[in-house]
Design a protein around this motif. Structure first.
Motif, PDB file in Angstrom:
ATOM      1  N   GLN A 191     -60.623 -44.409 -34.941  1.00 28.56           N
ATOM      2  CA  GLN A 191     -60.381 -44.047 -36.345  1.00 28.56           C
ATOM      3  C   GLN A 191     -58.941 -43.582 -36.569  1.00 28.56           C
ATOM      4  N   ILE A 192     -58.023 -44.317 -36.001  1.00 30.19           N
ATOM      5  CA  ILE A 192     -56.600 -44.040 -36.200  1.00 30.19           C
ATOM      6  C   ILE A 192     -56.157 -44.772 -37.470  1.00 30.19           C
ATOM      7  N   GLN A 193     -55.729 -44.020 -38.451  1.00 24.05           N
ATOM      8  CA  GLN A 193     -55.391 -44.580 -39.751  1.00 24.05           C
ATOM      9  C   GLN A 193     -53.937 -45.062 -39.747  1.00 24.05           C
ATOM     10  N   LYS A 194     -53.749 -46.219 -39.152  1.00 23.35           N
ATOM     11  CA  LYS A 194     -52.412 -46.826 -39.093  1.00 23.35           C
ATOM     12  C   LYS A 194     -52.583 -48.335 -39.078  1.00 23.35           C
ATOM     13  N   LYS A 206     -55.235 -57.589 -30.074  1.00 20.44           N
ATOM     14  CA  LYS A 206     -56.644 -57.498 -30.420  1.00 20.44           C
ATOM     15  C   LYS A 206     -57.274 -56.269 -29.757  1.00 20.44           C
ATOM     16  N   VAL A 207     -56.907 -55.997 -28.510  1.00 17.90           N
ATOM     17  CA  VAL A 207     -57.375 -54.787 -27.827  1.00 17.90           C
ATOM     18  C   VAL A 207     -56.853 -53.538 -28.537  1.00 17.90           C
ATOM     19  N   LEU A 208     -55.576 -53.581 -28.951  1.00 18.15           N
ATOM     20  CA  LEU A 208     -54.991 -52.424 -29.633  1.00 18.15           C
ATOM     21  C   LEU A 208     -55.671 -52.168 -30.974  1.00 18.15           C
ATOM     22  N   GLN A 209     -55.906 -53.219 -31.754  1.00 19.52           N
ATOM     23  CA  GLN A 209     -56.540 -53.057 -33.059  1.00 19.52           C
ATOM     24  C   GLN A 209     -57.968 -52.559 -32.935  1.00 19.52           C
ATOM     25  N   SER A 249     -56.436 -34.934 -39.021  1.00 18.41           N
ATOM     26  CA  SER A 249     -55.345 -34.167 -39.608  1.00 18.41           C
ATOM     27  C   SER A 249     -54.070 -34.290 -38.797  1.00 18.41           C
ATOM     28  N   ARG A 250     -54.178 -34.711 -37.540  1.00 23.65           N
ATOM     29  CA  ARG A 250     -53.004 -34.810 -36.689  1.00 23.65           C
ATOM     30  C   ARG A 250     -52.319 -36.164 -36.764  1.00 23.65           C
TER      31      ARG A 250
END
Length: 300
Positions: A103-106, A93-96, A19-20
């Motif tokens: 579970q960061i929806q971006k 690749k590390v960031l993705q 939610s954040r």
């Protein structure tokens, strides 16, 4: 009915992290100026950047996520001194992978960010700043500089190579200033020449009432030997052998530049295909086939 409703509602805990991270395009986060974002990165993380385009390597993005979720991002795999495209790809690749695990929806448009354009990196940093404000816990201490130096040392230790020199502000290698020559050394040489010149003997023989002349002697013409040496140093334009070598070298340079352009196009083409395969694997249900494809893609 009430019992079934409460069982369905309270059986799974609410995910406050999900939610954040809902950040709309018309929020105030996307109107933050570049100067405020640069000040935030330099003050909180100890970076020394002057433009948002310097974040295109992906290392800054990785440490911002690590500050929100300490220990969840493998910073020892991040190259903070990356200068080439293939090194940036490893950082993204590390960031993705970290975004998927947390579970960061971006969605991350790696190709657009790696081009180093201002608007793409500014929009992503604006989103990242808003995400930081929503999820940062001020009570948790985070020494960004010490963590970055430790990860940097571990990175080069794993690669078994010597780390390059530290960078200064703006991502450039810090250099020592050149030593300035003192004015005494500049003025000492003409004084010695004037005292030893025959002009001093003429002034000593002048009458007591006349002032010594301060004019400099006229410049002497170069001798024939000096002219010969100058003509020998200048490159000869009438040499057909040199002209032929220059032509062949120019042809090789043009051929290499065209080959480099075609290789860059081919690299971008295959990178886009790999990115599509990666998104397809992430959006499909996990199976043995998908896992084998990901193992092939992420193999070092």
């Amino acid at each position: 009915i009430f019992f079934l409703f409460s069982l369905l509602f309270f059986s799974k805990p609410l995910d406050f992290k999900m939610s954040r991270q809902v950040i709309g395009m018309m929020e105030g986060a996307y109107f933050l100026p570049q100067s405020e974002i640069i000040g935030w990165l330099n003050s909180f993380y100890g970076f020394q950047i002057t433009k948002v385009e310097e974040a295109c390597t992906g290392a800054i993005y990785c440490q911002v996520i690590d500050s929100l979720f300490p220990g969840k991002v493998p910073l020892h795999k991040v190259n903070f001194d990356a200068r080439f495209d293939y090194e940036w790809v490893a950082n993204y690749k590390v960031l993705q992978t970290s975004f998927d695990q947390l579970q960061i929806q971006k969605s991350i448009d790696c190709q657009a960010l790696m081009k180093g354009k201002r608007m793409d990196n500014l929009e992503f940093l604006q989103w990242l700043k808003r995400y930081f404000d929503l999820n940062h816990k001020p009570e948790e201490e985070y020494d960004a500089v010490a963590i970055r130096e430790e990860a940097r040392a571990q990175f080069y230790k794993n690669k078994k190579i010597k780390p390059p020199p530290q960078r200064g502000s703006g991502g450039n290698v810090s250099r020592k200033p050149m030593a300035k020559t003192s004015p005494s050394t500049k003025t000492s040489s003409p004084k010695t020449t004037t005292t030893s010149s025959p002009k001093t003997t003429t002034t000593s023989s002048s009458p007591s009432g006349s002032k010594p002349s301060s004019r400099r002697p006229p410049p002497t013409r170069p001798t024939d030997k000096e002219n010969k040496t100058k003509t020998n140093i200048s490159p000869s334009t009438n040499n057909p052998k040199l002209e032929e070598e220059i032509k062949t070298l120019k042809g090789e340079v043009t051929e290499l530049s065209s080959t480099l352009q075609s290789m860059e196009k081919e690299r971008d083409f295959y990178y886009a295909k790999l990115r599509e395969i990666e998104l397809l694997c992430q959006n499909t249900e996990m199976s043995a086939f998908v896992r084998s494809v990901e193992d092939i893609m992420y193999a070092e």
